[in-house]
Design a protein around this motif. Structure first.
Motif, PDB file in Angstrom:
ATOM      1  N   ALA B  19       0.839  -1.200   0.000  1.00 29.15           N
ATOM      2  CA  ALA B  19       0.000   0.000   0.000  1.00 29.15           C
ATOM      3  C   ALA B  19       0.876   1.254   0.000  1.00 29.15           C
ATOM      4  O   ALA B  19       0.567   2.248  -0.661  1.00 29.15           O
ATOM      5  N   ARG B  20       1.967   1.204   0.718  1.00 28.12           N
ATOM      6  CA  ARG B  20       2.872   2.350   0.759  1.00 28.12           C
ATOM      7  C   ARG B  20       3.433   2.652  -0.632  1.00 28.12           C
ATOM      8  O   ARG B  20       3.476   3.799  -1.061  1.00 28.12           O
ATOM      9  N   LYS B  64      13.909   8.242  -6.568  1.00 23.20           N
ATOM     10  CA  LYS B  64      14.225   8.952  -5.317  1.00 23.20           C
ATOM     11  C   LYS B  64      13.100   8.823  -4.302  1.00 23.20           C
ATOM     12  O   LYS B  64      13.343   8.633  -3.110  1.00 23.20           O
ATOM     13  N   GLN B  65      11.878   8.962  -4.767  1.00 23.91           N
ATOM     14  CA  GLN B  65      10.753   8.893  -3.836  1.00 23.91           C
ATOM     15  C   GLN B  65      10.622   7.481  -3.271  1.00 23.91           C
ATOM     16  O   GLN B  65      10.291   7.304  -2.098  1.00 23.91           O
ATOM     17  N   ASN B  67      13.088   5.468  -2.774  1.00 23.37           N
ATOM     18  CA  ASN B  67      14.180   5.367  -1.818  1.00 23.37           C
ATOM     19  C   ASN B  67      13.869   6.036  -0.492  1.00 23.37           C
ATOM     20  O   ASN B  67      14.412   5.684   0.549  1.00 23.37           O
ATOM     21  N   ARG B  68      13.002   7.044  -0.549  1.00 29.04           N
ATOM     22  CA  ARG B  68      12.651   7.762   0.672  1.00 29.04           C
ATOM     23  C   ARG B  68      11.817   6.926   1.628  1.00 29.04           C
ATOM     24  O   ARG B  68      11.765   7.204   2.819  1.00 29.04           O
ATOM     25  N   LEU B  69      11.098   5.943   1.082  1.00 32.72           N
ATOM     26  CA  LEU B  69      10.242   5.135   1.951  1.00 32.72           C
ATOM     27  C   LEU B  69      11.116   4.313   2.893  1.00 32.72           C
ATOM     28  O   LEU B  69      12.102   3.714   2.476  1.00 32.72           O
ATOM     29  N   ILE B  70      10.736   4.305   4.148  1.00 32.98           N
ATOM     30  CA  ILE B  70      11.550   3.646   5.163  1.00 32.98           C
ATOM     31  C   ILE B  70      11.648   2.142   4.875  1.00 32.98           C
ATOM     32  O   ILE B  70      12.681   1.528   5.121  1.00 32.98           O
ATOM     33  N   ASP B  71      10.581   1.550   4.370  1.00 35.35           N
ATOM     34  CA  ASP B  71      10.584   0.105   4.136  1.00 35.35           C
ATOM     35  C   ASP B  71      11.302  -0.302   2.854  1.00 35.35           C
ATOM     36  O   ASP B  71      11.443  -1.491   2.579  1.00 35.35           O
ATOM     37  N   VAL B  72      11.703   0.665   2.051  1.00 37.43           N
ATOM     38  CA  VAL B  72      12.390   0.324   0.812  1.00 37.43           C
ATOM     39  C   VAL B  72      13.881   0.188   1.081  1.00 37.43           C
ATOM     40  O   VAL B  72      14.528   1.105   1.576  1.00 37.43           O
ATOM     41  N   ILE B  73      14.422  -0.996   0.761  1.00 34.65           N
ATOM     42  CA  ILE B  73      15.827  -1.266   1.066  1.00 34.65           C
ATOM     43  C   ILE B  73      16.720  -0.872  -0.097  1.00 34.65           C
ATOM     44  O   ILE B  73      17.802  -0.336   0.087  1.00 34.65           O
TER      45      ILE B  73
END
Ligand SMILES: Cc1ncc(C[n+]2csc(CCOP(=O)(O)OP(=O)(O)O)c2C)c(N)n1
Lengths: 561, 164
Positions: B19-20, B64-65, B67-73
């Motif tokens: 969902a994120r 970039k966006q 990458n900004r998500l905390i759950d994206v490694i």
């Protein structure tokens, strides 16, 4: 020894250095309230959760610490949305704790249930639903870490009431380890070198400073850089206070309601150094026309902010302060005399000032007097509208963390609760809120919070009887068809204040302004509300017409020196 | 210039992560052409393959966006010559005594399998890159396609290098 989730949460909040929590209780967070009672946590009961979120935000903006707010499930949590979005857009560290219905009821349309994680996802930096009490301590640690590091922001933790009641062994959380989250602090040395070379070679440089310079604590380094390199400095509204407003190199605010000289300087520069600023459309005007001849350096902790709207020549991802330290080590340039002279000429040709008219109480004058009488040292929260822009123009901020306003989301209703949050921080400077007759009514119930706690907040209402900024746009761009911006029906704000137990004053004439401000400043134990009835049709000038270049301004006052 | 780009994304295998990611695309107005997701060799990590329609600067923002998500490694763009990509399709196609053999021949040419059969229809399963899948669909269309399900693209980079 086993502890309940609620006790663990409270312990974790204290470990994170939380000194004060703004919130409102309800069925789904009562275990937390009980645990706070037992632990003696300082909690401020707000009258509306939106107020609580803005208070946490104002506290965080004024202190640099993480603000903390709380709400119950469902409507309590949804009332936080505007406040979280406001903080997050302006990169302010806030952690919100919400109660949720029991975990086995989630998804069942239970009483007071809302998909809070879903609703707040787009307005937070990150959020969590804690489904197991064993994860709680680590989640809180991670949440605070995410809120305060990198580009700071709002984080929400949603905790079902059964998780608050469940018992487990309290295990000190591990160090934060988030594989996907490693903000880059140090700028790339090669890029920094390129930037320094460009700066040393530039003839017409300008520093364009945003809120990131304040949140990274880079203001001393910024001052050093400007002085060493003799570089003029212009600030976004979020950046005001990062550089002393009275400094000879200060150009004040740029953008839609910036000064003509700041905008000219930017447009004519050959090197623009963006420091923790994000090229907002209120700053750039039509992006293709923004600083067309300038090589652009952009220093920002958030890679996604770089080249988002305006392409940048030398991007530097990293902590602004860290990068400026390196600039200062290597800066070596001569005084750009011609350039500074040119800017002085613009400053004299198009000064930032208002036309005074006999007998009329003008908003600019009121703000000018507030600025003078507080010597630019007050912590000033503002709301949104014309008054906000006049504060940006005429309040001379000397220091960072002294202008609290909703720059990104533009939230009416922010000012008063933000001022209250800042007042709770117990800083030595007076706390002032400058609001409009429209904005103040979006969180006016927080009068009660201020009065109950005897907070010496000074609320100055610039009352023009209109949603002034909307009226200005209707006048200029909609053939003066005034639709839904006339505020007839406003109450007498001084009497509203008195009804809440605050001090209420009413001012209609210029001669009474100083006495009212003086009364407000000298009141040490109560909210003072001054209702300034100002000229209703005054406009904010100068102004960039939306969609054009920023030096193409309307309403500039021209004076040949 | 707008083109189709393939992006591989490693994400923490956590509640709500899909969902994120999809919310990011809708909130920022990015166009997803396809999105496929599944667990990796490490059960705490999932991998998404996202096909986006975007011009150069928008693609940069997408990366970039994300990458900004905390759950994206990790985020990696995969280029068409540097990746192997596949899609799985299942097509339920009408058959009659006269068309059966012809459909079987088409399936064979495409190295597709018939995985279900009854009096009136086949279910044909095929894997391949997008061109192959589209070609197969077009060839079967005249016989009467009753249903189509596709996984969307999954892709992995060629050679020894990995995304992690
Ligand atoms: C919550 C919210 N609703 C609507 C707006 C749109 N808006 C921007 S400025 C403005 C008028 C503000 O009026 P007032 O507070 O009286 O300030 P003034 O412009 O008169 O100084 C409005 C309605 C907004 N920014 N925030």
């Amino acid at each position: 020894m086993k502890k309940t989730g609620a006790d663990i949460l409270v312990q974790c909040l204290l470990n994170e250095g939380v000194e004060i929590v703004f919130g409102c209780p309800g069925g789904a967070n009562l275990p937390i309230y009980d645990a706070m009672y037992r632990a003696g946590v300082r909690h401020i009961l707000v009258r509306h959760e939106q107020g609580g979120a803005h208070m946490a935000d104002g506290y965080a903006r004024a202190t640099g610490k993480v603000g903390c707010c709380m709400a119950t499930s469902g409507p309590g949590a949804t009332n936080l949305v505007t406040g979280l979005g406001t903080a997050n857009m302006d990169s302010v560290p806030v952690v919100a704790i919400t109660g949720q219905v029991k975990s086995w009821l989630i998804g069942n349309d239970a009483f007071q249930e809302a998909d809070v994680v879903g609703i707040t996802r787009p307005v937070t930096k990150h959020n969590y639903l804690v489904k197991n009490v064993d994860e709680l301590a680590q989640t809180i640690k991670d949440a605070f870490h995410i809120a305060r590091t990198g580009r700071p922001g709002a984080v929400l933790v949603d905790i079902p009431s059964d998780v608050q009641l469940a018992e487990t062994e309290f295990i000190q959380p591990r160090e934060v380890s988030l594989p996907g989250y490693k903000p880059r602090v140090e700028g790339h040395p090669g890029q920094i070198q390129r930037a320094i070379d460009a700066l040393n070679a530039a003839e017409r440089p300008v520093l364009y400073v945003g809120g990131g310079a304040i949140s990274s604590g880079a203001c001393p380094e910024l001052l050093e850089l400007a002085e060493k390199g003799r570089i003029p400095v212009t600030c976004t509204t979020m950046g005001l206070g990062a550089f002393p407003g009275g400094h000879e190199l200060s150009l004040g605010m740029l953008g839609m309601h910036g000064s003509q000289y700041a905008n000219n300087a930017v447009q004519d520069s050959d090197l623009l150094i963006a420091v923790g600023a994000r090229f907002d459309d209120r700053v750039t005007g039509q992006p293709e026309t923004f600083a067309p001849q300038a090589k652009k350096i952009h220093i920002d902790i958030d890679p996604a902010a770089i080249s988002k709207t305006v392409p940048v020549d030398i991007p530097i991802v990293g902590d602004v302060r860290d990068v400026l330290v390196q600039f200062n080590r290597q800066i070596n340039r001569e005084e750009p005399t011609e350039w500074l002279n040119q800017i002085e000429k613009w400053r004299r040709q198009h000064p930032l000032k208002w036309k005074s008219e006999d007998g009329k109480l003008l908003p600019q004058y009121v703000i000018h007097r507030i600025s003078e009488m507080t010597q630019g040292n007050a912590i000033v929260a503002s709301d949104v509208g014309q008054h906000q822009m006049w504060v940006g123009q005429y309040y001379r901020f000397n220091r960072p963390r002294h202008f609290l306003q909703s720059g990104g989301l533009g939230t009416m209703g922010f000012g008063l609760p933000a001022a209250i949050g800042a007042a709770f921080a117990g800083l030595p400077d007076p706390v002032v809120c400058i609001s409009g007759d429209g904005s103040i009514q979006m969180c006016i119930q927080e009068f009660a919070t201020a009065v109950y706690h005897r907070l010496p907040v000074k609320l100055f209402i610039i009352n023009n009887g209109h949603l002034g900024m909307v009226r200005q746009w209707q006048e200029l761009f909609y053939g003066n068809r005034i639709m839904a911006s006339d505020m007839t029906g406003n109450p007498d704000f001084a009497r509203v204040a008195e009804a809440y137990g605050a001090v209420g004053l009413h001012v209609e004439h210029a001669e009474e302004v100083d006495a009212a401000i003086d009364k407000a400043l000298s009141t040490k134990d109560n909210l003072v509300v001054v209702d300034f009835i100002v000229e209703p049709y005054e406009n904010v000038w100068p102004m960039v017409k939306p969609g054009t270049a920023i030096n193409d301004m309307m309403g500039t006052i021209s004076e040949m020196a | 210039m707008i083109g189709r780009h393939t992006v591989g994304v490693l994400v923490a295998n956590r509640f709500g992560v899909l969902a994120r990611v999809s919310g990011l695309f809708s909130a920022r107005g990015f166009n997803i052409a396809s999105l496929a997701v599944g667990e990796t060799e490490d059960p705490s990590v999932s991998r998404m393959t996202i096909v986006v329609e975007a011009d150069g600067p928008t693609l940069e923002q997408v990366k970039k966006q994300l990458n900004r998500l905390i759950d994206v490694i990790k985020v990696q763009e995969l280029t068409s010559d540097g990746m192997v990509d596949r899609e799985l399709i299942m097509i339920k196609v009408s058959i009659s005594p006269e068309t059966r053999t012809e459909i079987l021949q088409i399936a064979e040419i495409f190295r597709a399998k018939v995985v279900d059969i009854n009096q009136k229809s086949f279910i044909i399963e095929a894997t391949g890159d997008e061109n192959k899948i589209v070609a197969l669909v077009e060839l079967l269309r005249p016989f009467g396609i009753k249903e189509v399900v596709r996984t969307g693209r999954i892709a992995v980079s060629r050679g020894p290098k990995t995304i992690a």
